[in-house]
Every structure is written in structure tokens, then in C-alpha cells.
Design a protein around this motif. Structure first.
Motif, PDB file in Angstrom:
ATOM      1  N   MET A   1       0.626  -1.528   0.395  1.00 52.24           N
ATOM      2  CA  MET A   1      -0.034  -0.252  -0.263  1.00 52.24           C
ATOM      3  C   MET A   1       1.493   1.400  -0.114  1.00 52.24           C
ATOM      4  O   MET A   1       0.121   2.282  -0.705  1.00 52.24           O
ATOM      5  N   LEU A   2       2.054   1.097   0.359  1.00 54.90           N
ATOM      6  CA  LEU A   2       2.694   2.753   0.805  1.00 54.90           C
ATOM      7  C   LEU A   2       3.366   2.946  -0.666  1.00 54.90           C
ATOM      8  O   LEU A   2       3.120   4.101  -0.950  1.00 54.90           O
ATOM      9  N   GLU A   3       3.830   1.618  -1.548  1.00 58.13           N
ATOM     10  CA  GLU A   3       4.055   1.546  -2.635  1.00 58.13           C
ATOM     11  C   GLU A   3       3.246   2.623  -3.673  1.00 58.13           C
ATOM     12  O   GLU A   3       3.262   3.472  -4.569  1.00 58.13           O
ATOM     13  N   GLU A   4       2.113   1.579  -3.533  1.00 61.02           N
ATOM     14  CA  GLU A   4       1.077   2.234  -4.476  1.00 61.02           C
ATOM     15  C   GLU A   4       0.883   3.468  -4.122  1.00 61.02           C
ATOM     16  O   GLU A   4       0.266   4.881  -5.414  1.00 61.02           O
ATOM     17  N   SER A   5       0.470   4.194  -3.226  1.00 56.72           N
ATOM     18  CA  SER A   5       0.220   5.126  -2.402  1.00 56.72           C
ATOM     19  C   SER A   5       1.036   6.731  -2.586  1.00 56.72           C
ATOM     20  O   SER A   5       1.000   7.468  -3.220  1.00 56.72           O
ATOM     21  N   LEU A   6       2.866   6.205  -2.502  1.00 58.80           N
ATOM     22  CA  LEU A   6       3.805   7.234  -3.421  1.00 58.80           C
ATOM     23  C   LEU A   6       3.431   7.592  -4.068  1.00 58.80           C
ATOM     24  O   LEU A   6       3.897   8.079  -4.452  1.00 58.80           O
ATOM     25  N   GLY A   7       3.573   6.588  -5.030  1.00 58.18           N
ATOM     26  CA  GLY A   7       3.210   6.813  -6.587  1.00 58.18           C
ATOM     27  C   GLY A   7       2.108   7.282  -6.863  1.00 58.18           C
ATOM     28  O   GLY A   7       2.250   8.536  -7.837  1.00 58.18           O
ATOM     29  N   GLN A   8       0.695   7.637  -6.012  1.00 59.26           N
ATOM     30  CA  GLN A   8       0.180   8.256  -6.528  1.00 59.26           C
ATOM     31  C   GLN A   8       0.461   9.521  -6.228  1.00 59.26           C
ATOM     32  O   GLN A   8      -0.581  10.717  -6.994  1.00 59.26           O
ATOM     33  N   ALA A   9       0.172   9.652  -4.755  1.00 63.20           N
ATOM     34  CA  ALA A   9       0.720  11.003  -4.016  1.00 63.20           C
ATOM     35  C   ALA A   9       1.899  11.770  -5.489  1.00 63.20           C
ATOM     36  O   ALA A   9       2.040  13.041  -5.624  1.00 63.20           O
ATOM     37  N   LEU A  10       2.697  11.355  -5.582  1.00 65.83           N
ATOM     38  CA  LEU A  10       3.788  11.831  -7.137  1.00 65.83           C
ATOM     39  C   LEU A  10       3.029  12.202  -7.968  1.00 65.83           C
ATOM     40  O   LEU A  10       3.200  13.420  -8.219  1.00 65.83           O
ATOM     41  N   LEU A  11       1.845  11.286  -8.519  1.00 64.80           N
ATOM     42  CA  LEU A  11       1.096  12.003  -9.669  1.00 64.80           C
ATOM     43  C   LEU A  11       0.484  13.437  -9.423  1.00 64.80           C
ATOM     44  O   LEU A  11      -0.586  13.542 -10.905  1.00 64.80           O
ATOM     45  N   THR A  12      -0.310  13.856  -8.335  1.00 62.10           N
ATOM     46  CA  THR A  12      -0.703  14.631  -7.716  1.00 62.10           C
ATOM     47  C   THR A  12      -0.131  16.094  -7.770  1.00 62.10           C
ATOM     48  O   THR A  12      -0.570  17.178  -7.547  1.00 62.10           O
ATOM     49  N   LEU A  13       1.346  16.002  -8.233  1.00 64.34           N
ATOM     50  CA  LEU A  13       1.809  16.996  -9.113  1.00 64.34           C
ATOM     51  C   LEU A  13       2.154  17.574  -9.992  1.00 64.34           C
ATOM     52  O   LEU A  13       1.273  17.146 -10.913  1.00 64.34           O
ATOM     53  N   PRO A  14       2.298  19.033 -10.279  1.00 65.73           N
ATOM     54  CA  PRO A  14       2.744  18.957 -11.500  1.00 65.73           C
ATOM     55  C   PRO A  14       3.423  18.243 -12.530  1.00 65.73           C
ATOM     56  O   PRO A  14       4.611  17.615 -11.867  1.00 65.73           O
ATOM     57  N   LEU A  15       3.481  17.859 -14.160  1.00 62.31           N
ATOM     58  CA  LEU A  15       4.403  16.900 -14.493  1.00 62.31           C
ATOM     59  C   LEU A  15       5.656  16.902 -14.477  1.00 62.31           C
ATOM     60  O   LEU A  15       6.543  16.765 -14.466  1.00 62.31           O
ATOM     61  N   LYS A  16       6.565  18.703 -14.211  1.00 57.40           N
ATOM     62  CA  LYS A  16       7.579  19.405 -14.667  1.00 57.40           C
ATOM     63  C   LYS A  16       8.391  18.343 -13.300  1.00 57.40           C
ATOM     64  O   LYS A  16       8.987  18.420 -13.089  1.00 57.40           O
ATOM     65  N   GLN A  17       7.329  19.270 -11.985  1.00 55.08           N
ATOM     66  CA  GLN A  17       7.619  18.169 -10.505  1.00 55.08           C
ATOM     67  C   GLN A  17       7.919  16.672 -10.322  1.00 55.08           C
ATOM     68  O   GLN A  17       8.527  16.079  -9.499  1.00 55.08           O
ATOM     69  N   GLN A  18       7.138  16.197 -11.558  1.00 50.59           N
ATOM     70  CA  GLN A  18       6.602  14.389 -11.781  1.00 50.59           C
ATOM     71  C   GLN A  18       8.096  14.272 -11.797  1.00 50.59           C
ATOM     72  O   GLN A  18       7.952  13.163 -11.107  1.00 50.59           O
ATOM     73  N   GLN A  19       8.008  14.551 -13.146  1.00 49.52           N
ATOM     74  CA  GLN A  19       9.833  14.311 -13.709  1.00 49.52           C
ATOM     75  C   GLN A  19      10.361  13.876 -12.885  1.00 49.52           C
ATOM     76  O   GLN A  19      11.673  12.956 -12.219  1.00 49.52           O
ATOM     77  N   SER A  20      10.949  15.010 -11.860  1.00 45.49           N
ATOM     78  CA  SER A  20      12.070  15.324 -10.598  1.00 45.49           C
ATOM     79  C   SER A  20      11.973  14.372 -10.008  1.00 45.49           C
ATOM     80  O   SER A  20      13.312  13.449  -9.255  1.00 45.49           O
ATOM     81  N   PHE A  21      10.847  13.508  -9.615  1.00 40.71           N
ATOM     82  CA  PHE A  21      11.234  12.550  -8.362  1.00 40.71           C
ATOM     83  C   PHE A  21      10.849  11.723  -8.820  1.00 40.71           C
ATOM     84  O   PHE A  21      11.836  10.527  -8.752  1.00 40.71           O
ATOM     85  N   PHE A  22      10.420  11.540 -10.262  1.00 39.74           N
ATOM     86  CA  PHE A  22      10.841   9.747 -11.563  1.00 39.74           C
ATOM     87  C   PHE A  22      12.059   9.650 -11.367  1.00 39.74           C
ATOM     88  O   PHE A  22      12.158   8.871 -11.475  1.00 39.74           O
ATOM     89  N   GLU A  23      13.121  10.399 -11.901  1.00 41.07           N
ATOM     90  CA  GLU A  23      14.313  10.442 -12.203  1.00 41.07           C
ATOM     91  C   GLU A  23      14.943  10.389 -11.143  1.00 41.07           C
ATOM     92  O   GLU A  23      16.010   9.314 -10.769  1.00 41.07           O
ATOM     93  N   GLU A  24      15.337  10.878  -9.927  1.00 35.15           N
ATOM     94  CA  GLU A  24      15.572  10.462  -8.694  1.00 35.15           C
ATOM     95  C   GLU A  24      14.966   9.010  -8.050  1.00 35.15           C
ATOM     96  O   GLU A  24      16.005   8.037  -7.577  1.00 35.15           O
ATOM     97  N   TRP A  25      13.536   8.056  -8.549  1.00 37.08           N
ATOM     98  CA  TRP A  25      13.831   7.362  -7.975  1.00 37.08           C
ATOM     99  C   TRP A  25      14.189   6.744  -9.280  1.00 37.08           C
ATOM    100  O   TRP A  25      14.704   5.056  -8.530  1.00 37.08           O
ATOM    101  N   PHE A  26      14.534   6.786 -10.282  1.00 39.83           N
ATOM    102  CA  PHE A  26      15.115   5.772 -11.616  1.00 39.83           C
ATOM    103  C   PHE A  26      16.390   5.315 -10.740  1.00 39.83           C
ATOM    104  O   PHE A  26      16.921   3.857 -10.961  1.00 39.83           O
ATOM    105  N   GLN A  27      16.622   6.320 -10.751  1.00 43.01           N
ATOM    106  CA  GLN A  27      18.784   6.117 -10.407  1.00 43.01           C
ATOM    107  C   GLN A  27      18.187   5.910  -8.971  1.00 43.01           C
ATOM    108  O   GLN A  27      19.316   4.314  -9.812  1.00 43.01           O
ATOM    109  N   TYR A  28      17.831   5.382  -7.992  1.00 41.54           N
ATOM    110  CA  TYR A  28      17.979   4.816  -6.995  1.00 41.54           C
ATOM    111  C   TYR A  28      17.452   4.195  -6.569  1.00 41.54           C
ATOM    112  O   TYR A  28      17.783   2.610  -6.281  1.00 41.54           O
ATOM    113  N   PHE A  29      16.766   3.040  -7.633  1.00 42.60           N
ATOM    114  CA  PHE A  29      16.329   1.761  -7.835  1.00 42.60           C
ATOM    115  C   PHE A  29      16.994   0.980  -8.456  1.00 42.60           C
ATOM    116  O   PHE A  29      17.302  -0.274  -8.193  1.00 42.60           O
ATOM    117  N   VAL A  30      17.789   1.541  -9.862  1.00 44.55           N
ATOM    118  CA  VAL A  30      18.475   0.485 -10.327  1.00 44.55           C
ATOM    119  C   VAL A  30      19.777   1.039  -9.163  1.00 44.55           C
ATOM    120  O   VAL A  30      19.839  -1.130  -9.369  1.00 44.55           O
TER     121      VAL A  30
END
Length: 546
Positions: A488-517
């Protein structure tokens, strides 16, 4: 031929020393040396010996039973007995009265009418005898001195009836209702008792309760008698006593009811009873003190006090149990919450701030980055991790209450501005710092599931402050979830990010992508939310331009 009279005399001599019970089917009482002489009983030697007694009476009437009037003339039946066409039971003047026949319980009396016609065309076949129960012989001896000069007929709504012979003086002294009826009654019973008056109460809904109320009139020790019937029946008798203006019965019932525990159903019945009957305040104030919350603290103020006590508690198991108890009391679906007014917001946030201050002091102690209160360390004997966990549990629980009451937006602002805790998070041991991400997880879940609504800048600030620490602590949260739903935490965290403007979403998803790798499963999996962002940002935008 042998003399029949001689045989009867021999038979009487043979049985003269055998004590036999009295049977209502015979015309006279047999002689017995064990039976005392009484002015109400006469011996008839010429009568045959009596037969064994019939089985116990179970309702209805016996066709072979002799009529009551035929025995009164012979002095066989005590004139104080309770009449019933189905059974005539003489009462020994030296023995206590036998037990009462049971009457099935029914709802309490609703209406009482006098001198109404019985419902049944043949009421004699449905009458029952009633003898007021006396627990001690001396009570019966006191009543033997009185004359039973009143016959009371009770007619039930269901067609059943009870016939009682009572002492009118005691009845009228105890009940103003019956005193008025006796005064206005000119009807007399055509029986051997020339002075016996007759009154009737019709449409009685609960014959059993009315019967027991009449019994209480003739009881000396009312409290002892009420103990036998119990609190539920005492409420029925209280209602009847109020109806017939039996003041001593009302006072006795209220005194007994106040002194014993109630069930919730008994409590509701008492509330309804007090709403319908104006009981005297002097005798009912003790019962009202248990029914009505007079002079108590407001429920909201008391709830805040309970919450404060829980956050200061030292025993972990006790805190969790009391948290569940308070949650049930504050729930909107709870049977205990009668109004939906919210708790005092300022008081709740004062408790939140106190817990946050304690958490900051503990992290300062863990990182040695600030002055440590030595007095606090001396008082606290528990490990640092346990003390940190306690404050984190307090804050998570307080956030849940605030979310449920739609007052959590200020908590998000408060948590987003904890710059000191964010700095100390980088320096603290992972065994301690991951507790802070537990609070962040509660905030992200509430945002992602739509339970917490706040402005876009507040959502952006709290994610910017605690998204990085969440990526670092996710592996520790997986190992020590403490009841936290990681999926539930993973799904809710992703949904919370999607409530932000697309530009802010990009910075958060880029940070996540690098850390996940670099960390794989020790990092939250936001692939679904990442794909949604990608589709919204590039695929749909290119289709729109095309």
C-alpha cells in the motif's frame, strides 16, 4: 349381617393415628391427632377417610371440585383463601403459605380500566388463584389477624384472569388508586362473606407484574423481596406501583434499582420510564444521577485528556490497548458517539508539537549534535530506540485521528518543515533514523489514497523534504514493518507523486529511477506510477501536437 357402623368405627380407630394430607374433593377434614383445633375447621367423624391429594394444579378447573360456597358453610375453607373455580386450597392457620403459581412474564402495564367486561365468554375456565408469597411465618401470622374483606379481580388483555381476596385496610392504606376504587364500589360478592366487597381491574397487560406488585404491598421487608425478583422485574413493578399510586413500592423499587448493576437494556427501559412518569425528585435523584451525565466534563475535552495520557504512557502494550479503545469511542460509526462534532484542534496539535519536541531531543541525543538534558537521561532507563519508537507511534496515531476528523492539513505543513530532523536523519544510525520514515509513510498513504486533501504547494513541500529519506529507509521498513502495509505504501507514494505538476513529477521519478537501479528491491517499486507519468508527459502530448 354385620353392623356397617361398627366397621366404620373400627376403620376410624385403625387410621386414627395416621396423618393424611387434605384433599379438596372431600366434604370435611379427617380427624387427626396431629391437627390443631381451630375455629375455622370442624371434625366430622361420620365422613369417610380422605384420599391421597391430587397432582399439582397446572391451570384450568376440575369439574369434580366442590363449590367454594358449600365448604364455607361447614367451616372447612378458611375465609382468607384466594378463590379460584379451578382449585380450592385451604390454608392451615399455623403453617406458612405455599409458593405462587408461575405467571409468564409479559411487557409492563400500559393501561388500567375498572369494571370492564371480560374478553372471554367463559372467564371461569381461565381464572387462576393467587396467594401473596410470604417469606416468613411471622408475616403470615400478622396477616391472619386481619379480615379478608375485599375480592380483587384482575382481567388481562389476553383473556386470563386472577381473583384475589385481600385485606382492604392494608390495600387502601398503601394505594390511593385502590382506596378510591373501594370507596366508590358498592358491589358485594354473593357469598357466605356478607361484608366482602368486589372490585375489578380490566385490560391489564402484564398480570404477573400486577400480581407481584400486590404481593409487595403485603411484604414487610421489601428490599429482601425485590432481591429475589431481580432488577428487570423490579422495573416492571416500579411502573405498576407508579400506576396504582403505591408510594412505598415506588420508593422501595428505586432504592433497590439504584443499588444494583444494570444491563444496557435495563438502562434504556429506565430512561423511557422516567420520561413517562414524574417520579418525586427526592426519592429518584440517586437513580437519575446514574442515568443523566450531570456536571461531567465535555466529551471532547475528556477525549483530549485521554489522548494526552496515552502519549505519556510508559507501557507499550497498555498504550496500544488504550489507543484501540479511544479509536472506537471516537469513530463516527461508534454507538458511543452521539454527535459528530470534532475534537479540539488546538489541543490535539499541542500534543503533536509536544511529541515532535521529544523526538527532536532524542535524535539530538542519538547524533550528539546538541545539548542533552542529563536529567531526562537519568529518569529514562529504556533504550534510545524504544523511546524513539514510542514518539513515532504517538505521532502516527495522532495523524490517524486528525485524518479521520479532517484536520490533518496542518500536520502535513508541520512535518514538511522539520528541517532539524531532516539534517539529523543523515547523521543518525539507520536503526534509529528509519523510524522517521514511518511517519512519512503515514502521510504519503493518506495523500495517495485521497483521505487527506491539502494544497499542491504543501504536497510538493512534504514530498520534497521526505522523499529522499524514504528511498534510503525503505529496506529497513521492509525488515521492520511493525504493521505497515508496504505494498500500500508503494502504490500510495506513486499516486501522491502523480498529484503534482508534471514538471515536478519528472524530478521525483528521475531520482527514484537512479536509486532503484542501484538498490533494487530495497527501494520502493514505482514502475506503474512512472509509466503513467511517462504516458501523460510524452505519448499524449505528442499525439496532441500531431
Amino acid at each position: 349381617m354385620a353392623d356397617p357402623g361398627g366397621r366404620r368405627s373400627a376403620l376410624r380407630r385403625k387410621n386414627s393415628f395416621i396423618l393424611r394430607p387434605w384433599c379438596c374433593h372431600l366434604g370435611a377434614a379427617p380427624g387427626s391427632p396431629g391437627r390443631r383445633s381451630s375455629p375455622h375447621y370442624q371434625h366430622h367423624p361420620s365422613k369417610p377417610p380422605q384420599k391421597p391429594p391430587p397432582p399439582p394444579y397446572s391451570g384450568g378447573s376440575f369439574p369434580s371440585s366442590p363449590s367454594p360456597s358449600s365448604k364455607l358453610g361447614l367451616g372447612i375453607i378458611d375465609p382468607r383463601r384466594i378463590l379460584s373455580p379451578g382449585r380450592v386450597s385451604p390454608i392451615d392457620s399455623d403453617a406458612p403459605v405455599g409458593p405462587l403459581p408461575e405467571i409468564p412474564d409479559r411487557p409492563s402495564i400500559a393501561t388500567v380500566k375498572v369494571d370492564s367486561k371480560p374478553k372471554s365468554s367463559d372467564p371461569l375456565s381461565k381464572q387462576r388463584a393467587l396467594v401473596p408469597e410470604r417469606p416468613a411465618v411471622e408475616d403470615g401470622a400478622c396477616l391472619r389477624e386481619r379480615s379478608l374483606d375485599l375480592r380483587l379481580s384482575l382481567k388481562g388483555k389476553d383473556g386470563r384472569s386472577l381473583v384475589l381476596e385481600l385485606d382492604s385496610e392494608t390495600l387502601c392504606e398503601s394505594s390511593a388508586f385502590f382506596a378510591s376504587m373501594v370507596l366508590n364500589s358498592g358491589q358485594k360478592v354473593s357469598d357466605a362473606l356478607a361484608d366482602c366487597r368486589k372490585i375489578e381491574v380490566a385490560n391489564v397487560e402484564d398480570l404477573g407484574a400486577f400480581k407481584e406488585t400486590i404481593e409487595l404491598i403485603f411484604e414487610k421487608d421489601a428490599m429482601r423481596w425485590l432481591m429475589k425478583v431481580g432488577v428487570s422485574r423490579a422495573i416492571d413493578i416500579l411502573e405498576v406501583s407508579s400506576t396504582i399510586m403505591f408510594d412505598r413500592g415506588v420508593a422501595s423499587c428505586l432504592k433497590y434499582i439504584e443499588a444494583v448493576p444494570w444491563s444496557e437494556s435495563d438502562e434504556e427501559r429506565l430512561k423511557n420510564l422516567f420520561a413517562r412518569y414524574p417520579f418525586d425528585e427526592a426519592i429518584s435523584e440517586d437513580v437519575l444521577a446514574r442515568l443523566l451525565p450531570r456536571g461531567l466534563k465535555h466529551s471532547e475535552d475528556l477525549a483530549v485528556q485521554l489522548i494526552q495520557s496515552i502519549t505519556n504512557g510508559a507501557n507499550s502494550n497498555a498504550r496500544k490497548e488504550m489507543q484501540s479503545l479511544v479509536n472506537g469511542l471516537l469513530s463516527k460509526s461508534s454507538v458511543y458517539q452521539k454527535d459528530l462534532a470534532g475534537l479540539n484542534k488546538e489541543s490535539l496539535y499541542h500534543i503533536c508539537q509536544s511529541c515532535l519536541n521529544s523526538l527532536v531531543e532524542l535524535f539530538e541525543e542519538a547524533s550528539n549534535s546538541g545539548p542533552v538534558n542529563q536529567m531526562t537521561i537519568v529518569k529514562e532507563t529504556k533504550p534510545l530506540i524504544e523511546r524513539v519508537s514510542k514518539q513515532v507511534e504517538n505521532l502516527s496515531w495522532l495523524l490517524e485521528i486528525l485524518v479521520d476528523k479532517q484536520m490533518a492539513e496542518d500536520f502535513v505543513c508541520l512535518w514538511a518543515t522539520q528541517d532539524g530532523l531532516i539534517r539529523m536523519h543523515e547523521m543518525a544510525s539507520p536503526m534509529v533514523r528509519y523510524e522517521l520514515s514511518r511517519i512519512s509513510a503515514c502521510v504519503f498513504i493518506a495523500l495517495g489514497r485521497g483521505r487527506l486533501q491539502c494544497r499542491g504547494d504543501i504536497r510538493s513541500s512534504v514530498l520534497r523534504a521526505w522523499f529522499g529519506p524514504m528511498l534510503e529507509d525503505f529496506g529497513w521498513l521492509q525488515r521492520c514493518s511493525k504493521g505497515l502495509d508496504m505494498r500500500m505504501l508503494e502504490e500510495s507514494l506513486g499516486q501522491a507523486l502523480l498529484t503534482l505538476p508534471l514538471k515536478q513529477q519528472q524530478s521525483f521519478f528521475e531520482e527514484w529511477f537512479q536509486y532503484f537501479v542501484g538498490h533494487g528491491t530495497h527501494c520502493p517499486n514505482l514502475s506503474k506510477a512512472f509509466q503513467v507519468w511517462w504516458r501523460r508527459s510524452f505519448v499524449r502530448s505528442s499525439e496532441a501536437h500531431g
